[in-house]
Structure formats: structure tokens, C-alpha cells
Design a protein around this motif. Structure first.
Motif, PDB file in Angstrom:
ATOM      1  N   ASN A 303      88.697 115.937 -68.786  1.00 29.17           N
ATOM      2  CA  ASN A 303      87.968 117.230 -69.407  1.00 29.17           C
ATOM      3  C   ASN A 303      88.138 118.460 -68.609  1.00 29.17           C
ATOM      4  N   THR A 304      88.103 118.277 -67.316  1.00 27.01           N
ATOM      5  CA  THR A 304      88.211 119.396 -66.493  1.00 27.01           C
ATOM      6  C   THR A 304      89.625 120.016 -66.484  1.00 27.01           C
ATOM      7  N   LEU A 305      90.701 119.256 -66.531  1.00 25.45           N
ATOM      8  CA  LEU A 305      91.942 119.720 -66.732  1.00 25.45           C
ATOM      9  C   LEU A 305      92.521 119.897 -68.055  1.00 25.45           C
ATOM     10  N   ARG A 306      91.510 119.525 -68.868  1.00 24.78           N
ATOM     11  CA  ARG A 306      91.942 119.557 -70.393  1.00 24.78           C
ATOM     12  C   ARG A 306      93.421 119.090 -70.693  1.00 24.78           C
ATOM     13  N   VAL A 307      93.612 117.689 -70.257  1.00 21.31           N
ATOM     14  CA  VAL A 307      94.819 117.012 -70.591  1.00 21.31           C
ATOM     15  C   VAL A 307      94.357 115.674 -71.004  1.00 21.31           C
ATOM     16  N   ASP A 308      94.960 114.937 -71.901  1.00 19.84           N
ATOM     17  CA  ASP A 308      94.942 113.480 -72.408  1.00 19.84           C
ATOM     18  C   ASP A 308      94.913 112.603 -70.840  1.00 19.84           C
ATOM     19  N   LEU A 309      94.122 111.624 -70.967  1.00 22.31           N
ATOM     20  CA  LEU A 309      94.044 110.587 -70.199  1.00 22.31           C
ATOM     21  C   LEU A 309      94.825 109.485 -70.275  1.00 22.31           C
ATOM     22  N   GLY A 310      95.950 109.277 -69.488  1.00 22.76           N
ATOM     23  CA  GLY A 310      96.769 108.251 -69.688  1.00 22.76           C
ATOM     24  C   GLY A 310      96.268 106.977 -68.977  1.00 22.76           C
ATOM     25  N   ALA A 311      95.601 107.097 -68.040  1.00 20.63           N
ATOM     26  CA  ALA A 311      95.147 105.818 -67.116  1.00 20.63           C
ATOM     27  C   ALA A 311      94.138 106.198 -66.340  1.00 20.63           C
ATOM     28  N   ASP A 312      93.100 105.169 -66.036  1.00 19.21           N
ATOM     29  CA  ASP A 312      92.012 105.192 -65.106  1.00 19.21           C
ATOM     30  C   ASP A 312      92.355 104.080 -64.072  1.00 19.21           C
ATOM     31  N   LEU A 313      93.125 104.407 -62.980  1.00 21.40           N
ATOM     32  CA  LEU A 313      93.392 103.348 -62.136  1.00 21.40           C
ATOM     33  C   LEU A 313      92.194 103.266 -60.931  1.00 21.40           C
ATOM     34  N   PRO A 336      96.023  96.486 -61.131  1.00 19.20           N
ATOM     35  CA  PRO A 336      95.818  97.519 -62.154  1.00 19.20           C
ATOM     36  C   PRO A 336      96.975  98.510 -62.132  1.00 19.20           C
ATOM     37  N   LEU A 337      97.795  98.793 -61.161  1.00 22.26           N
ATOM     38  CA  LEU A 337      98.678  99.567 -61.113  1.00 22.26           C
ATOM     39  C   LEU A 337      99.978  99.038 -61.839  1.00 22.26           C
ATOM     40  N   ALA A 338     100.413  97.609 -61.820  1.00 28.93           N
ATOM     41  CA  ALA A 338     101.152  96.890 -62.639  1.00 28.93           C
ATOM     42  C   ALA A 338     100.972  96.834 -64.137  1.00 28.93           C
ATOM     43  N   ARG A 339      99.641  96.613 -64.497  1.00 30.72           N
ATOM     44  CA  ARG A 339      99.274  96.506 -66.001  1.00 30.72           C
ATOM     45  C   ARG A 339      99.231  97.966 -66.498  1.00 30.72           C
ATOM     46  N   PHE A 340      99.136  98.958 -65.780  1.00 32.51           N
ATOM     47  CA  PHE A 340      99.271 100.335 -66.393  1.00 32.51           C
ATOM     48  C   PHE A 340     100.839 100.489 -66.653  1.00 32.51           C
ATOM     49  N   ALA A 341     101.681 100.353 -65.566  1.00 37.42           N
ATOM     50  CA  ALA A 341     102.967 100.516 -65.866  1.00 37.42           C
ATOM     51  C   ALA A 341     103.519  99.735 -67.076  1.00 37.42           C
ATOM     52  N   ASP A 342     103.243  98.410 -67.103  1.00 32.51           N
ATOM     53  CA  ASP A 342     103.635  97.444 -68.123  1.00 32.51           C
ATOM     54  C   ASP A 342     103.291  98.076 -69.599  1.00 32.51           C
ATOM     55  N   ARG A 343     102.152  98.603 -69.735  1.00 32.50           N
ATOM     56  CA  ARG A 343     101.352  99.190 -70.910  1.00 32.50           C
ATOM     57  C   ARG A 343     102.545 100.541 -71.364  1.00 32.50           C
ATOM     58  N   VAL A 344     102.724 101.270 -70.313  1.00 32.10           N
ATOM     59  CA  VAL A 344     103.666 102.452 -70.675  1.00 32.10           C
ATOM     60  C   VAL A 344     104.955 102.150 -71.256  1.00 32.10           C
TER      61      VAL A 344
END
Length: 355
Positions: A303-313, A336-344
Motif C-alpha cells: 500500500n505504501t508503494l502503491r504496487v500490486d503484491l505478488g508474494a509475501d515471503l 516458501p521461495l520455491a512455492r512462490f516460484a512454482d506459482r509464478v
């Protein structure tokens, strides 16, 4: 490649043929040669490109060859004024012809999806995220080009455990420095053979022990990126926190740009300095927040940066110990990093051949 599906050179002029074969070598492409109009006509229908020497132009024109992609090539400077828009003049148009021959040798398909990763500040973990994405591509069976565009970073090959020290002899691995003065187009499959990596990940980075000369030249970046997008199934770029022309090329051609920001106030402040340019140059920007806790949550950072959140690692237990031991991050399925990358990666299209 099937002989009948190679680019076709149709000429009976030995001097012109020598020039055309030299340009085919520069394009890293096998070609078929026809010395007579009848032989050229028999191969024409299945050739992805026909290069007709000016010496056979009239004979083939009278024979009314099949419709297809073709150009006429001449070494006569006077021909340019009378032959029309499909004529290429050597040596003036050599680079154009090299590009045409190289492109004709690659089965037509959509370019490989391209993801670029940028750190919101130095040491944000962008290289680790880039490596995680490349490994996710490998898990799905994609051949992946991992391009390290940051001349002063540690290099993603280090996280993969690749020894990229210079070695003597013809098998010395290729780095960016080796490509800056190379002329002609290079196919990705030829370039990747000299790169470090894993069975399905090829890393183009900077040779250790050789001082980088500065930002990459735009021409080299365009050539390598086009080659990787044509020859690989996934392209991941690890970018510097700069907006030199070469970095802009990566941003312009990326399907997705991930901005990696640790969850602390200095990192958020630093990230604001790059975000406006990222929005100007990239079609889609997503935020990857690392280590959020307490009041400075990932949502607050987004919200501070006003950009869509892709992941909370979240903080990853044992990651520092893993890296200190020289082990590869983001390989464990519970990471968590591997799960995020798999999702992307699972959300990216697969390049499909269209012929």
C-alpha cells in the motif's frame, strides 16, 4: 533440421555462393544449395526462406515459382536501382540477410515468457528470487535461460553452485564479455552449450576474475535476449538497480517484472526511487516482500508503494545456513521461495510452435 526445411540458397554464381555460405555460418544455420532453377523449384515449397541470386532471378521469375518467403541478392551496386524492394545488396545488407537466415531456421512460435527481477535496494535478494524462478522452470521441464545483467552483483551462478572461474583451452565457458565484440547472430542452443548451469538451466553471467567494463551494450542485449526468447522455454533476467539503456531493453521485453523489497523502512524508501521508472518501462510490475513481520506487513509495504503484491515471503528458517554451506536455495518443496516460484512459473504461458 530436415534438408527440405532448411533455408534455400539458389545461385550458380560461385563468388556469390561463397558470400552466402559465409553469412549462413554467421547465422549458425545449415542451408540447402540449389545451383539450377529446376532444383530450386523442387525445394522451394518447403523452404522457410529462399535466397535467390541475381543470376537466377530471371529464370525463376519466368518459371513462376510457388508463393513463399524469398529475397533476391546481388553483388552488383547498380542492381539496387532497378530490382525492387525485395533485393538485398551485398555487402551493404549483410546484417539484414544474416538475421533473415537465422530467423528462418527457428520454428515459428511465441517468444518464451520473460520475467525480470530487480532489487528494491542492494542486497534485497533479487538474485535468489531469479534462481528460484529458473529452478521452478526446470521442475516443469522448461529449458530456462537465466541472464545476469548486473555486472557488479555476486552472480546467480554462485547460488546454483556453478564454478564459473576462467579455464584455459577451447572449452572455457562463455560470459557476457565474450559476446560484446562477437559479430553475427548466435542461436541459443549454440550459446548455451558453453554456459554454466544445470541440465535445464543455462546461466549467462560475468566471468569471475575479469573486471566488467560497465553496463552492457544495447546491441548485445537485444541479440542475446532475442536468441534466448526464441531458443529457450523460459527467460529469467537478474537486473541491476539502474536504468541504463540495456536494462531498459530487458524491462521493455519482460512479461512480468518482480520488485524484491525486504520489509524494513530503509528498503521501502529505496524502492520508491525505482518504482516510477519500472512503471514507465514495464508492462506488469509485482512486489515481492521478504521477511515481513509485526506492523510492517506485506500489505502495508504494498500500500505504501502503491504496487500490486505478488508474494509475501516469510523468513525462511535455515536459509542463511544453507547458503553458507554452498547449497542451492529454493530446491526444497517446503521452501516458501520455491512455492512462490512454482506459482509464478505455472501462471506463465508455454511457447507453442505454430508451424
Amino acid at each position: 533440421m530436415d534438408v527440405q526445411h532448411r533455408p534455400l540458397l539458389a545461385t550458380a554464381d560461385p563468388l556469390l555462393l561463397d558470400d552466402l555460405l559465409r553469412l549462413a555460418t554467421a547465422a549458425s544455420t545449415e542451408v540447402t544449395v540449389a545451383h539450377t532453377p529446376d532444383r530450386a523449384l523442387s525445394l522451394w515449397p518447403r523452404a522457410p526462406l529462399v535466397v535467390v541470386g541475381d543470376d537466377l532471378r530471371a529464370a525463376l521469375g519466368d518459371a513462376d515459382p510457388p508463393a513463399g518467403r524469398h529475397v533476391v541478392v546481388s553483388r552488383d551496386p547498380g542492381a539496387a536501382a532497378v530490382r525492387g524492394p525485395r533485393l538485398l545488396l551485398l555487402p551493404r545488407d549483410e546484417s539484414v540477410l544474416v538475421d533473415l537466415i537465422a530467423r528462418a531456421s527457428v520454428p515459428a512460435r511465441a517468444p518464451a515468457p520473460t520475467v525480470s527481477v530487480v532489487g528494491g535496494r542492494g542486497g534485497a535478494g533479487a538474485s535468489m528470487v531469479a534462481v528460484a524462478l529458473a529452478l521452478a522452470g526446470e521442475r516443469t521441464g522448461r529449458s530456462t535461460a537465466l541472464l545476469d545483467a548486473d555486472p557488479f552483483g555476486c552472480g546467480p551462478d554462485l547460488y546454483l553452485g556453478c564454478d564459473h572461474a576462467p579455464s584455459p583451452g577451447p572449452r572455457r565457458r562463455t560470459g557476457w564479455e565474450d559476446l560484446l565484440s562477437r559479430s553475427g547472430r548466435v542461436r541459443w542452443r549454440d550459446l548455451s552449450a558453453g554456459l554454466p548451469g544445470t541440465p535445464r538451466v543455462s546461466v549467462l553471467t560475468w566471468t569471475r576474475g575479469r573486471e566488467p567494463t560497465g553496463p552492457l551494450p544495447v546491441g548485445a542485449v537485444r541479440a542475446v535476449l532475442s536468441s534466448a526468447r526464441e531458443g529457450a522455454d523460459l527467460v529469467v533476467a537478474d537486473l541491476p538497480r539502474s536504468f541504463d539503456p540495456a536494462t531498459t531493453v530487458f524491462l521493455n521485453r519482460s512479461d512480468l517484472v518482480l520488485l524484491v523489497v525486504p520489509a524494513d523502512v530503509p528498503s521501502v524508501v529505496a524502492a520508491t526511487r525505482v518504482l516510477s521508472r519500472l512503471r514507465d518501462e514495464a508492462r506488469a510490475v509485482r512486489l515481492v516482500v521478504r521477511g515481513a513481520r509485526g506492523e510492517l506487513s506485506a500489505d502495508v509495504v504494498a500500500n505504501t508503494l502503491r504496487v500490486d503484491l505478488g508474494a509475501d515471503l516469510p523468513p525462511e528458517p535455515g536459509l542463511a545456513r544453507l547458503l553458507a554451506a554452498g547449497n542451492v536455495p529454493a530446491r526444497r518443496s517446503r521452501s516458501p521461495l520455491a512455492r512462490f516460484a512454482d506459482r509464478v512459473v505455472s501462471g506463465l504461458p508455454s511457447p507453442e510452435k505454430v508451424r
